[in-house]
Design a protein around this motif. Structure first.
Motif, mmCIF file in Angstrom:
data_model
loop_
_atom_site.group_PDB
_atom_site.id
_atom_site.type_symbol
_atom_site.label_atom_id
_atom_site.label_comp_id
_atom_site.label_asym_id
_atom_site.label_seq_id
_atom_site.Cartn_x
_atom_site.Cartn_y
_atom_site.Cartn_z
ATOM 1 N N GLU B 163 0.517 -4.320 -5.638
ATOM 2 C CA GLU B 163 -0.260 -4.143 -4.407
ATOM 3 C C GLU B 163 0.588 -3.452 -3.326
ATOM 4 O O GLU B 163 0.152 -2.516 -2.667
ATOM 5 N N LEU B 164 1.818 -3.927 -3.202
ATOM 6 C CA LEU B 164 2.713 -3.407 -2.174
ATOM 7 C C LEU B 164 3.328 -2.071 -2.583
ATOM 8 O O LEU B 164 3.423 -1.140 -1.786
ATOM 9 N N GLN B 165 3.737 -1.983 -3.825
ATOM 10 C CA GLN B 165 4.439 -0.780 -4.292
ATOM 11 C C GLN B 165 3.489 0.417 -4.358
ATOM 12 O O GLN B 165 3.912 1.557 -4.161
ATOM 13 N N ASN B 166 2.212 0.160 -4.647
ATOM 14 C CA ASN B 166 1.254 1.265 -4.696
ATOM 15 C C ASN B 166 0.979 1.790 -3.301
ATOM 16 O O ASN B 166 0.699 2.961 -3.109
ATOM 17 N N GLU B 167 1.065 0.879 -2.336
ATOM 18 C CA GLU B 167 0.709 1.235 -0.975
ATOM 19 C C GLU B 167 1.778 2.075 -0.295
ATOM 20 O O GLU B 167 1.477 3.050 0.370
ATOM 21 N N SER B 168 3.033 1.678 -0.457
ATOM 22 C CA SER B 168 4.029 2.421 0.320
ATOM 23 C C SER B 168 5.346 2.623 -0.419
ATOM 24 O O SER B 168 6.395 2.695 0.188
ATOM 25 N N ASN B 169 5.317 2.725 -1.724
ATOM 26 C CA ASN B 169 6.576 3.023 -2.417
ATOM 27 C C ASN B 169 6.254 3.862 -3.649
ATOM 28 O O ASN B 169 5.306 4.633 -3.644
ATOM 29 N N GLY B 170 6.995 3.687 -4.714
ATOM 30 C CA GLY B 170 6.805 4.541 -5.883
ATOM 31 C C GLY B 170 5.522 4.274 -6.660
ATOM 32 O O GLY B 170 5.016 5.147 -7.347
ATOM 33 N N GLY B 171 5.006 3.045 -6.547
ATOM 34 C CA GLY B 171 3.767 2.722 -7.238
ATOM 35 C C GLY B 171 3.870 2.781 -8.750
ATOM 36 O O GLY B 171 2.925 3.161 -9.435
ATOM 37 N N GLU B 172 5.016 2.404 -9.286
ATOM 38 C CA GLU B 172 5.107 2.446 -10.744
ATOM 39 C C GLU B 172 4.543 1.173 -11.363
ATOM 40 O O GLU B 172 4.455 0.143 -10.715
ATOM 41 N N ASN B 173 4.205 1.282 -12.646
ATOM 42 C CA ASN B 173 3.752 0.084 -13.328
ATOM 43 C C ASN B 173 4.964 -0.800 -13.607
ATOM 44 O O ASN B 173 5.906 -0.359 -14.257
ATOM 45 N N PRO B 174 4.951 -2.043 -13.111
ATOM 46 C CA PRO B 174 6.140 -2.897 -13.255
ATOM 47 C C PRO B 174 6.472 -3.238 -14.706
ATOM 48 O O PRO B 174 7.597 -3.631 -15.000
ATOM 49 N N TYR B 175 5.490 -3.116 -15.601
ATOM 50 C CA TYR B 175 5.772 -3.425 -17.005
ATOM 51 C C TYR B 175 6.278 -2.200 -17.760
ATOM 52 O O TYR B 175 6.882 -2.335 -18.817
ATOM 53 N N VAL B 176 6.013 -1.016 -17.204
ATOM 54 C CA VAL B 176 6.508 0.222 -17.818
ATOM 55 C C VAL B 176 7.011 1.160 -16.718
ATOM 56 O O VAL B 176 6.441 2.216 -16.486
#
Lengths: 325, 291
Positions: B163-176
């Protein structure tokens, strides 16, 4: 995620183990047909109904509410009846591995012994503790603010996704874990409940309580109900200070010690924080500190950098600080 | 490409126990022509610990830091995963909770500041990978890292929660997660695939539960070694402290010999771009880096 493909034939690997007959677990491959709207549960059913009737997994409601069908796919915790299979195929490049939530607790295939989960859940008294009149004359009303303060903690379905995703629990079996701590929060802030202080004392224990959370956010990522357990763990931390349950120890001084550093320098004084948190036990860090000093990793107190406009920071701490140790 | 310009929030670690992180970040930015304005006014982010003591105070201090990036009209870049998550989490809360934002702004007003929500917050890793671009970085490589097997260690606070990473960072999938792997490949190194790459190092319980911390760090290090890694690279200085400074503790807990150099992400980039030894600051490592 885009769902271009509507149908796929894939090979899925599944963890197989029967604690009564097998010495070691093994993996078996199954050729499955996957449709665009198929859920992981549909694939589990396909294995059981079309390939091997002995394949075992828990399932019941098929509506994401009973919490029975939690498993891991390629290490990602999922609720089988909620997770679309095509999405996972895309994410994991068409190679899926089905495993139980905790391999070391496997009893039969996807079914695990969840005793540790339920024991910890029970330990936090996950219910409203109150002397209720047998024949009340009016309802016990809660304000909107009181209900909102529970956040979404009461949506937990006890599926175990967060619990078995937690790395702290994996290496420290005493830790209560994110699900039990979320339940502890939920009932502690319930205005009808009378066991809040008891729960705060319990969750303040070193080795088992909130101070053993490693802050990895695996629980927030794992929860199929999007509950964000670590948010509730942080609330419990704060409540322990608000309600004066927090005792002075290495972890509580570590949290509070940041305020002293920030007031003095704006940025953190790393060396001082360790000394402040550990007190006399700081001696155990001396070999490490010497190694760091030799490599230019320690700033001496007289060289500590300070944030510009430090007076602003000091003023903000003065007017915003709400808790004390 | 127009010149990239960011407000750099160094965090505390880069100014104290990992000076090599700051020097290599500045050197890489210079090589690539990225302009970094240092936010010298910024305070500590609370490191996820102040938040446990006084959540509201942490919001106020982080909001103040963001205010200074906003004053410059720049995106804030971080070089520590934990600074990233605490700053981004504050931004998320203030952008979605009007009441909290008003309470925080009431405090900030006392020192003449206002949080507006106009600056993005991202880790320098994603400024390089997403904004500058891997192809452009690849073009600048003077010393390919082809002889090294490099194990990427992503660090929790750059990849979770989505939720946070997609909003203002790299937005990568944490499992891959892929950014570090792709960066390693762009520098012509060999990225090591191993299970622990997206796991936790345990840094945040170092003081109160060293056994947990050592075991988590040790598991990752041993996993990297068993998959033929010559070194580990991480975008997080806290993971770095656990893996570099405390490596011998982790080794002892695991009952294994571990001697694995740990690089900061910008050090690895700097190495391939031909930055000097002094800029990379390899002499500051407790676990020797012999290249």
């Amino acid at each position: 995620m885009s769902r271009k493909e509507t149908h796929k034939k894939v090979t899925v690997k599944a963890f197989r183990f029967n604690a009564e007959t097998d010495y070691l677990p093994y993996y078996k491959q199954y050729e499955l047909e996957v449709g665009a709207d198929d859920l992981v549960l549909d694939l589990l059913n396909q294995i059981k109904w079309e390939h091997d009737g002995s394949f075992s997994y828990r399932r019941s409601c098929r509506h994401g509410i009973c919490g029975a069908c939690g498993i891991k796919v390629n290490g990602k915790p999922v609720l089988a009846c909620k997770q679309n299979a095509m999405e996972l195929l895309e994410l994991f490049n068409n190679e899926l591995v089905f495993e139980p939530q905790s391999k070391k607790r496997a009893m039969k295939d996807m079914i695990i012994d969840k005793k540790d989960f339920w024991d910890k859940h029970e330990a936090v008294q996950p219910f409203v503790v109150a002397d209720i009149e047998e024949h009340p004359e009016h309802e016990t009303a809660m304000s909107i603010a009181q209900v909102e303060n529970i956040l979404d903690a009461d949506y937990c379905i006890q599926c175990g996704s967060c619990h078995y995703a937690c790395p702290a629990l994996e290496v420290n079996e005493d830790y209560l874990g994110p699900a039990a701590l979320t339940a502890a929060y939920r009932f502690t802030v319930d205005p009808r409940d009378e066991a809040g202080m008891e729960r705060l004392e319990l969750t303040a224990q070193m080795g088992s309580g909130v101070w053993d959370c490693v802050k990895c956010f695996e629980c927030a990522q794992a929860c199929p109900k999007e509950i964000n357990p670590i948010e509730k763990i942080t609330k419990l931390h704060n409540l322990q200070f608000e309600q004066k349950v927090a005792r002075s120890n290495v972890a509580t001084r570590h949290a509070e010690g940041f305020v002293h550093s920030i007031k003095k320098h704006g940025i953190l004084d790393e060396g001082h924080l360790v000394a402040y948190s550990e007190r006399a036990a700081v001696v155990k860090h001396i070999p490490e500190a010497l190694a760091m000093f030799k490599k230019g990793k320690i700033v001496m107190p007289w060289n500590m950098p300070k944030s510009k406009n430090l007076d602003e920071i000091q003023k903000l701490v003065e007017i915003s600080q709400t808790n004390k140790l | 490409m127009s010149q990239l310009k960011y407000a750099l929030y160094t965090g505390c670690t880069a100014r104290e126990s990992t000076p090599e992180l700051l020097s290599s970040t500045l050197a890489v930015a210079k090589k690539l022509g990225i302009e970094l304005v240092l936010l010298d006014e910024a305070s500590c982010c609370g490191a996820s610990h102040l938040q446990d003591f006084d959540e509201f105070l942490a919001y106020v201090l982080n909001a103040r830091n963001i205010c200074y990036a906003e004053k410059h009209g720049l995106t804030m870049v971080t070089i520590c995963n934990t600074c990233q998550i605490n700053t981004a989490m504050t931004k998320h809360k203030l952008d979605h909770d009007a009441e909290l934002r008003a309470r925080v702004n009431e405090k900030l007003a006392e020192v003449g500041l206002e949080y507006k929500g106009t600056s993005e917050v991202k880790h320098f890793l994603y400024a390089l990978v997403d904004d500058y671009g891997l192809e452009a970085i690849s073009d600048k490589v003077t010393t390919p890292l082809s002889k090294y097997n490099i194990a990427p260690f992503y660090g929790c606070h750059n990849i979770r929660p989505s939720e946070l990473q997609n909003e203002s960072n790299g937005g990568e999938n944490p499992y891959v997660p892929t950014s570090l792997d792709r960066l390693i490949e762009a520098l012509e190194g060999n990225s090591v695939d191993y299970e622990s790459k997206n796991k936790c190092c345990g840094f945040h319980v170092d003081l109160q539960a060293p056994e947990t911390s050592n075991r988590l760090t040790g598991t990752a290090l041993v996993d990297a070694i068993d998959n033929n890694a010559d070194m580990v690279v991480t975008p997080c200085p806290l993971c770095h402290l656990n893996m570099d400074v405390k490596q011998h503790h982790a080794a002892k807990t695991m009952g294994r010999d571990v001697e694995l150099p740990i690089l900061h992400m910008p050090q690895m980039v700097g190495l391939a771009l031909g930055c000097t030894e002094a800029e990379l600051g390899l002499k500051h490592h407790v676990t020797k880096v012999a290249l």
